[in-house]
Structures are given as structure tokens and as C-alpha cells.
Design a protein around this motif. Structure first.
Motif, PDB file in Angstrom:
ATOM      1  N   ARG A   1     -35.506 -18.884  35.640  1.00 16.78           N
ATOM      2  CA  ARG A   1     -35.128 -18.529  34.340  1.00 16.78           C
ATOM      3  C   ARG A   1     -35.244 -20.074  33.319  1.00 16.78           C
ATOM      4  O   ARG A   1     -35.639 -19.804  32.500  1.00 16.78           O
ATOM      5  N   ASN A   2     -34.871 -20.854  33.848  1.00 16.37           N
ATOM      6  CA  ASN A   2     -34.822 -22.267  33.209  1.00 16.37           C
ATOM      7  C   ASN A   2     -36.541 -22.607  32.970  1.00 16.37           C
ATOM      8  O   ASN A   2     -36.679 -23.169  31.918  1.00 16.37           O
ATOM      9  N   GLU A   3     -37.065 -22.521  34.103  1.00 24.07           N
ATOM     10  CA  GLU A   3     -38.719 -22.700  33.986  1.00 24.07           C
ATOM     11  C   GLU A   3     -39.448 -21.901  32.968  1.00 24.07           C
ATOM     12  O   GLU A   3     -40.326 -22.452  32.235  1.00 24.07           O
ATOM     13  N   LEU A   4     -38.948 -20.471  32.759  1.00 28.68           N
ATOM     14  CA  LEU A   4     -39.554 -19.563  31.655  1.00 28.68           C
ATOM     15  C   LEU A   4     -39.132 -20.169  30.183  1.00 28.68           C
ATOM     16  O   LEU A   4     -39.875 -19.969  29.294  1.00 28.68           O
ATOM     17  N   LYS A   5     -38.112 -20.489  30.178  1.00 27.74           N
ATOM     18  CA  LYS A   5     -37.423 -21.163  28.923  1.00 27.74           C
ATOM     19  C   LYS A   5     -38.236 -22.458  28.580  1.00 27.74           C
ATOM     20  O   LYS A   5     -38.497 -22.488  27.320  1.00 27.74           O
TER      21      LYS A   5
ATOM     22  N   GLU B   1     -41.234 -23.173  29.419  1.00 28.74           N
ATOM     23  CA  GLU B   1     -42.395 -22.712  29.145  1.00 28.74           C
ATOM     24  C   GLU B   1     -42.698 -22.234  27.825  1.00 28.74           C
ATOM     25  O   GLU B   1     -43.371 -22.578  27.001  1.00 28.74           O
ATOM     26  N   ARG B   2     -41.675 -21.383  27.452  1.00 24.46           N
ATOM     27  CA  ARG B   2     -41.739 -20.933  26.183  1.00 24.46           C
ATOM     28  C   ARG B   2     -41.523 -22.116  25.146  1.00 24.46           C
ATOM     29  O   ARG B   2     -42.027 -22.011  24.047  1.00 24.46           O
ATOM     30  N   LYS B   3     -40.590 -22.833  25.355  1.00 25.16           N
ATOM     31  CA  LYS B   3     -40.211 -23.929  24.534  1.00 25.16           C
ATOM     32  C   LYS B   3     -41.604 -24.965  24.311  1.00 25.16           C
ATOM     33  O   LYS B   3     -42.097 -25.257  23.275  1.00 25.16           O
ATOM     34  N   THR B   4     -42.307 -25.264  25.455  1.00 20.22           N
ATOM     35  CA  THR B   4     -43.381 -26.103  25.134  1.00 20.22           C
ATOM     36  C   THR B   4     -44.627 -25.560  24.850  1.00 20.22           C
ATOM     37  O   THR B   4     -45.725 -26.343  24.365  1.00 20.22           O
ATOM     38  N   ARG B   5     -44.589 -24.163  24.506  1.00 21.46           N
ATOM     39  CA  ARG B   5     -46.114 -23.600  23.667  1.00 21.46           C
ATOM     40  C   ARG B   5     -46.296 -24.409  22.412  1.00 21.46           C
ATOM     41  O   ARG B   5     -47.356 -24.253  22.028  1.00 21.46           O
TER      42      ARG B   5
ATOM     43  N   ASN C   1     -47.881 -31.908  25.733  1.00 27.10           N
ATOM     44  CA  ASN C   1     -47.402 -31.398  27.106  1.00 27.10           C
ATOM     45  C   ASN C   1     -47.537 -32.230  27.886  1.00 27.10           C
ATOM     46  O   ASN C   1     -46.645 -32.205  28.954  1.00 27.10           O
TER      47      ASN C   1
END
Length: 195
Positions: free
Chosen positions: A136-140, A142-146, A153
Motif C-alpha cells: 500500500r505504501n509503495e502504491l501511494k 508511486e501515485r505521488k511521484t507521478r 524522480n
């Protein structure tokens, strides 16, 4: 009754004997093949194996060759892979998933191994809460760093790895002043007070 056929990769003979004895007490499970090294695991006949239980850390010194074996098994068509580990490092967990792991079990939770084997065999994955939080933290993240540019990056990734501004400047062939400016932009974009 057909038994679930297992491949176990574990480099500690004491642990291997203990886990094999423990699993063989189960009516529906049997250890079909054992490997103590990645080389032995590569030579196994996977066509007769239903589920692989792989120790991530071989040679007791930080060698993560269990991940290599997982990738090899996945590429060979064996996709029911459980990683046996005492590691909680998010990067290692994510790499294990990338390499084909379906589930994790901690060595300290060995009594759950038969249940996890059965669940994996039936494609029923119940991810432990701590592993779920890593994902979940990795997905968050990844979403933030878009919102970051490719170079931002890269700077962000290097900073998260613990590199200093000077080290990042050397690695990216930029000035320290440029790195500092990029970190300020990244903080604003991600609303992070500390990088």
C-alpha cells in the motif's frame, strides 16, 4: 488423496530437517524435492512440484539468491511460490513479488506454513498485514511521484536511498546547487517536509 508436492529451498540443514519433518506430518502435503543452494534448486525437476517454499536469504550472510530462484521457477512455469523469510525490508518484499512470489511467511510463524501452502496451492492469497502495508505504501508513493519529472524522480529515488547532496551531484553530473533546487521543487510537489 493426492498430496501437494513441495520443493523446499533452505540452506540451514537444521531448519530444513525441522520444516520437512513438520510438513510431512500433514496428510495432504509432501516434500518432493529439497535444495540447499540456488544451484541445486536450478537442477530440480519442477514438473512434479505444485508449490515452492523458498528461503530468501541463503548462505546466512545476506545473499538474496532465493529471489533468483523464484524468478527462475516463475520463468519455468512454477508460479506458486512462497518466500520464507525473516526479512521485513520493503525493497526486498517488492522485489520478491516482482520475481514471482505469491506469498510470504516468516520463519518465526512456521506453524502457519501448512496453511499458507494450502492457500497458495488453491490460489487463495491472504497477505499478512505488514506485507500489505508495504504494498500500500509503495502504491501511494508511486501515485505521488507521478507529478515528478524523470530527473526529479531520479533525485528523489537517490535521496530515499540515503545519498548525500554531494553524492547525488556526482552521480547525476550536476552541481550541488542544482540538486538542492531540485529537492526544494520535489518537497513542494510532494508536500514533504523532509527528504
Amino acid at each position: 488423496m493426492d498430496k501437494i508436492q513441495l520443493l523446499i529451498l533452505e540452506d540451514d540443514p537444521v531448519w530444513m530437517n525441522g520444516i520437512v519433518d513438520f510438513i510431512e506430518e500433514e496428510e495432504d502435503l509432501t516434500v518432493q524435492q529439497k535444495a540447499f543452494t540456488k544451484e541445486e534448486a536450478f537442477k530440480c525437476d519442477y514438473s512434479t512440484v505444485d508449490v515452492a517454499l523458498l528461503d530468501i536469504n541463503l548462505t546466512k550472510g545476506g545473499d538474496l539468491s532465493g529471489l533468483e530462484v523464484a524468478k527462475h521457477l516463475k520463468e519455468s512455469g512454477l508460479d506458486k511460490i512462497i518466500m520464507l523469510t525473516s526479512w521485513e525490508d520493503p525493497a526486498i518484499i517488492l522485489e520478491a513479488f516482482d520475481n514471482g512470489a505469491m506469498n510470504f511467511i516468516s520463519k518465526s510463524s512456521y506453524e502457519e506454513i501448512p496453511h499458507v501452502i494450502r492457500e497458495t496451492y488453491l490460489d487463495k492469497i491472504n497477505i499478512r498485514p505488514d506485507i500489505f502495508n508495504v504494498i500500500r505504501n509503495e502504491l501511494k508513493l508511486e501515485r505521488k511521484t507521478r507529478v515528478l519529472t524523470p530527473i526529479e524522480n531520479e533525485v528523489y529515488r537517490l535521496k530515499k536511498q540515503g545519498l548525500t547532496n554531494n553524492e547525488m551531484a556526482d552521480k547525476l553530473v550536476k552541481s550541488v546547487t542544482t540538486i538542492k533546487k531540485q529537492l526544494q521543487i520535489i518537497r513542494k510537489k510532494l508536500n514533504e517536509s523532509v527528504l
